[in-house]
Design a protein around this motif. Structure first.
Motif, PDB file in Angstrom:
ATOM      1  N   PHE A 155      -5.586   6.279   2.889  1.00  0.00           N
ATOM      2  CA  PHE A 155      -6.189   4.954   2.779  1.00  0.00           C
ATOM      3  C   PHE A 155      -5.810   4.121   3.991  1.00  0.00           C
ATOM      4  CE2 PHE A 155      -2.041   3.503   1.768  1.00  0.00           C
ATOM      5  CZ  PHE A 155      -1.493   4.505   0.980  1.00  0.00           C
ATOM      6  N   ASP A 156      -6.584   3.088   4.169  1.00  0.00           N
ATOM      7  CA  ASP A 156      -6.341   2.179   5.276  1.00  0.00           C
ATOM      8  C   ASP A 156      -5.072   1.389   4.986  1.00  0.00           C
ATOM      9  OD1 ASP A 156      -6.801   1.030   7.610  1.00  0.00           O
ATOM     10  OD2 ASP A 156      -8.433  -0.259   6.957  1.00  0.00           O
ATOM     11  N   VAL A 157      -4.162   1.403   5.956  1.00  0.00           N
ATOM     12  CA  VAL A 157      -2.872   0.766   5.698  1.00  0.00           C
ATOM     13  C   VAL A 157      -2.990  -0.750   5.707  1.00  0.00           C
ATOM     14  CG1 VAL A 157      -0.577   0.429   6.633  1.00  0.00           C
ATOM     15  CG2 VAL A 157      -1.512   2.707   6.465  1.00  0.00           C
TER      16      VAL A 157
ATOM     17  N   ALA B 181       0.792  -1.228   0.000  1.00  0.00           N
ATOM     18  CA  ALA B 181       0.000   0.000   0.000  1.00  0.00           C
ATOM     19  C   ALA B 181       0.828   1.283   0.000  1.00  0.00           C
ATOM     20  CB  ALA B 181      -0.951  -0.013   1.198  1.00  0.00           C
ATOM     21  N   ARG B 182       1.882   1.339   0.828  1.00  0.00           N
ATOM     22  CA  ARG B 182       2.615   2.595   0.944  1.00  0.00           C
ATOM     23  C   ARG B 182       3.843   2.660   0.039  1.00  0.00           C
ATOM     24  NH1 ARG B 182       3.116   3.337   7.241  1.00  0.00           N
ATOM     25  NH2 ARG B 182       3.281   1.081   7.080  1.00  0.00           N
TER      26      ARG B 182
ATOM     27  N   PHE C 185       0.214   5.906  -4.777  1.00  0.00           N
ATOM     28  CA  PHE C 185       0.421   4.819  -3.833  1.00  0.00           C
ATOM     29  C   PHE C 185      -0.493   3.659  -4.229  1.00  0.00           C
ATOM     30  CE2 PHE C 185       1.915   8.065  -0.694  1.00  0.00           C
ATOM     31  CZ  PHE C 185       3.138   7.483  -0.465  1.00  0.00           C
TER      32      PHE C 185
ATOM     33  N   ARG D 166      -5.877  -3.382  -8.118  1.00  0.00           N
ATOM     34  CA  ARG D 166      -4.868  -4.069  -7.315  1.00  0.00           C
ATOM     35  C   ARG D 166      -4.609  -5.477  -7.827  1.00  0.00           C
ATOM     36  NH1 ARG D 166      -5.999  -2.301  -1.040  1.00  0.00           N
ATOM     37  NH2 ARG D 166      -6.822  -0.277  -1.631  1.00  0.00           N
TER      38      ARG D 166
ATOM     39  N   GLU E 240      -0.244   9.154   2.759  1.00  0.00           N
ATOM     40  CA  GLU E 240      -0.146   7.794   3.264  1.00  0.00           C
ATOM     41  C   GLU E 240      -1.264   7.444   4.225  1.00  0.00           C
ATOM     42  OE1 GLU E 240       3.633   6.910   4.868  1.00  0.00           O
ATOM     43  OE2 GLU E 240       4.687   7.325   3.016  1.00  0.00           O
TER      44      GLU E 240
ATOM     45  N   GLY F 221      -1.967   1.740  -2.409  1.00  0.00           N
ATOM     46  CA  GLY F 221      -3.136   1.719  -1.531  1.00  0.00           C
ATOM     47  C   GLY F 221      -4.299   2.534  -2.058  1.00  0.00           C
ATOM     48  N   ASN F 222      -4.039   3.418  -3.031  1.00  0.00           N
ATOM     49  CA  ASN F 222      -5.104   4.245  -3.587  1.00  0.00           C
ATOM     50  C   ASN F 222      -5.817   3.594  -4.760  1.00  0.00           C
ATOM     51  OD1 ASN F 222      -4.822   6.316  -1.791  1.00  0.00           O
ATOM     52  ND2 ASN F 222      -3.363   7.454  -3.048  1.00  0.00           N
TER      53      ASN F 222
END
Lengths: 318, 331
Positions: free
Chosen positions: B328-330, A112-113, A168, A177, B325, A170-171
């Protein structure tokens, strides 16, 4: 179905554990037990090289566990398997991946990051810059990084993720994904790519392009093994289908052969799905199901049923 | 109230040699927690190993510094291997338990009566800083003015040594984290199974991260003990680790400048609150039933704790973190 399918699988008997002309993956007596539950007990399975093989089965059939075992993410209680001539039973997951047997996950593991591009770059194998002592010195890995980035951009364009390149991960949406995970797996340049439910959570508009991507993998000379619940997809792209139920391999064949297989239908729907047990009395139902009242201790069961009703549960033990 | 003295004092505490030591320990922890996702709660253990691996051979056995310094590296690498080999295969929370226990074992060993002959026990080890004193171009015992602060030449020199080391380490961490090696660490932080599935030897990378961060922490311990010219086991209690956690959360996890900014702000605030309360209670500016001269010392940590809680709620990415960062949910 493509034309060459019939030729490759022409001489193969559609039965569990059937021998293939040129198997890339051969598994023998692979067994995994969780407490008393036998999750996987596959006596023999072969996956044909450069074909698309589907692995199907009802929920809890052991498909994902079988995947985990083959790729080194779980340890078997017994069994051996070879990939491309290498014995890989009991090998750690990262070594299996380096040999060219790369998997994706049912629950997508996008990082995600990290940006989409960084996700992609990570996939590339044997990077000089991944060595601790080479890391700080950019000139040692700069050239290779550029090549990797080029390849990553090509794949991102192919999977229509190029406009998300610097976001990212995560977006991304769930479907994106899935695409990213597949594209990232391709960065490793795998010989055998194992996709765990590639269609789950992907919107219908994206499905067709995902199907085309998978077909293209075969054209590139790769072997594809995928787990899927979406039968349309199985019919459309698989050359061969393995069916698992309760940990065992119960059937094999082309999609057409499988869809007529009584055992497969039973596994999915229950052996007596077409019998209306509610319309019969107890004895008749027991006979129909081939059960023995004494074996089951039916009196005891009936007693339990009464107790349950007594407590006041309207739908009781049904 | 003498505000100029309070502020100068707080500023000095934010940048003195001890702060530089903390900053190094926190930088090492940042490699573990911020970049790799290794929940190391025993960073104080690495700092203790660094301090004593230098102090014991020099003070007890009269080694030269150029033999003792490599021992700092060797000892902290060994400590990392000892910690990592059994635990890095386990889930993150188990690593936390084992590391906190290991750090406490180290501290109790250093403090024990039985090994006083080696470690100095509760007196610690002194007289091992000749190396720094000889190196110092300033007069070790002369007083120097730093704003409203007057400090001796040795501490001023250690301030420069400490922050110089911080700069070097920050450069190293920056260079490593932009490399493909750093990318693998970050991928392990996000999801180690994904890294494994792409053919990365996760265990080896985790071990490298543990060693690197531990080494940096050991250097921090060396600076911490050297600036006060005494290695004391009490310096390396769990509070050191927790301060460092506060520092890196404050500055932003997984940022090169995180530990630096975090350290300065953390110690500035702590000292500011402490001095203000001290003066206020002495001059009866605060009612005695609330805070008096005997207990104001604890209040600074209460206030600091509240500030940290507020930060985590309102700005979880830290002061320098990337807002995106957190969108969104990590997990």
């Amino acid at each position: 179905m493509s034309v060459d399918t019939t030729s490759v699988f022409a001489g193969v008997t559609p039965e569990p554990g059937a021998a293939k002309p040129d198997p890339i993956l051969v598994a023998d007596s692979v067994r995994r037990q969780f407490g008393g539950l036998v999750a996987v007990d596959v006596i023999h399975a072969e996956i044909q090289r450069n074909q698309i093989t589907a692995l199907i089965g009802p929920n809890g059939a052991g498909k994902t566990t079988f995947f985990n075992l083959l790729t080194g993410f779980d340890e078997p209680d017994g069994g051996t398997w070879t990939f491309d001539g290498h014995s890989v039973g009991g090998t750690s997951a990262y070594k299996v991946a380096r040999l060219g047997m790369v998997r994706t996950f049912q629950l997508t593991k996008s990082l995600a990051r990290l940006s989409v591009l960084e996700n992609m770059r990570l996939g590339a194998g044997s990077q000089r810059g991944e060595r601790l002592f080479a890391g700080p010195f950019r000139w040692l890995w700069r050239g290779q990084e550029q090549d990797i980035t080029e390849r990553a951009d090509e794949l991102l364009a192919r999977f229509r993720l190029d406009q998300m390149r610097d976001e990212f991960a995560g977006n991304l949406s769930g479907g994106q994904r899935k695409l990213l995970e597949m594209a990232r797996a391709l960065m490793t340049d795998p010989t055998l790519i194992m996709l765990d439910e590639p269609m789950a959570g992907v919107n219908p508009a994206l499905k067709q392009s995902l199907l085309d991507h998978i077909k293209q993998l075969k054209d590139e000379g790769r072997t594809v093994l995928f787990v899927e619940h979406d039968m349309d997809m199985v019919h459309e792209i698989s050359d061969w289908v393995l069916v698992m139920a309760e940990g065992r391999l119960i059937a094999e064949g082309t999609a057409a052969q499988i869809s007529g297989n009584q055992q497969v239908i039973d596994a999915y729907l229950g052996a007596h799905h077409d019998v209306d047990l509610g319309a019969m009395d107890d004895q008749e139902a027991m006979e129909k199901l081939g059960l023995d009242a004494d074996d089951l201790g039916v009196e005891a069961l009936a007693h339990i049923g009464e107790t349950a009703r007594g407590v006041g549960e309207p739908e009781g033990s049904a | 109230m003498n505000w100029s003295l309070i502020v100068w004092n707080a500023l000095y505490t934010g940048i003195n040699a001890a702060a530089a030591g903390y900053c190094l320990v926190a930088s090492g922890l940042n490699v573990h927690v911020g970049y790799t996702g290794l929940l190391n709660f025993g960073q104080a253990g690495f700092a203790a190993v660094g301090a004593y691996a230098f102090a014991i051979p020099v003070a007890t056995y009269g080694w030269e510094w150029y033999w003792a310094l490599p021992l700092v590296f060797v000892a902290s690498i060994l400590f990392a291997l000892l910690l990592g080999l059994p635990t890095l295969r386990l889930r993150a929370d188990y690593l936390a338990i084992v590391t906190i226990a290991a750090a406490e074992i180290v501290r109790f060993f250093l403090n024990s009566v039985r090994f006083t002959w080696l470690t100095g026990g509760s007196d610690g080890r002194n007289q091992f800083t000749g190396f720094f004193q000889d190196l110092n171009p300033l007069e070790n015992n002369a007083r120097y003015k730093l704003g409203a602060q007057s400090i001796d030449g040795y501490r001023l020199f250690m301030l420069f040594v400490g922050w110089g080391l911080v700069a070097l380490i920050a450069l190293l961490v920056w260079a490593l984290m932009r490399s493909p090696w750093g990318r693998v660490l970050k991928s392990i932080r996000e999801d180690e199974d994904a890294a494994r599935a792409l053919g990365k030897n996760v265990l080896m990378f985790k071990m490298q991260s543990l060693i690197l961060g531990g080494l940096i922490g050991s250097l921090g311990g060396l600076i911490l003990s050297s600036q006060q010219q005494s290695a004391q086991s009490g310096q390396f209690a769990t509070t050191l680790t927790f301060f460092c956690f506060t520092i890196i959360v404050l500055g932003g996890l997984g940022r090169v400048k995180g530990p630096i900014v975090g350290t300065i702000i953390f110690f500035f605030l702590i000292q500011l609150i402490d001095n203000t309360l001290e003066q206020a209670t002495r001059r009866d500016k605060i009612p005695e039933w609330l805070v008096d001269q005997n207990n104001y010392g604890q209040i600074k940590f209460v206030v600091a704790g509240l500030a940290l809680a507020a930060l985590v709620v309102f700005r979880p990415q830290g002061i320098f973190g990337d807002r995106r960062e957190q969108v969104f949910d990590v997990r």
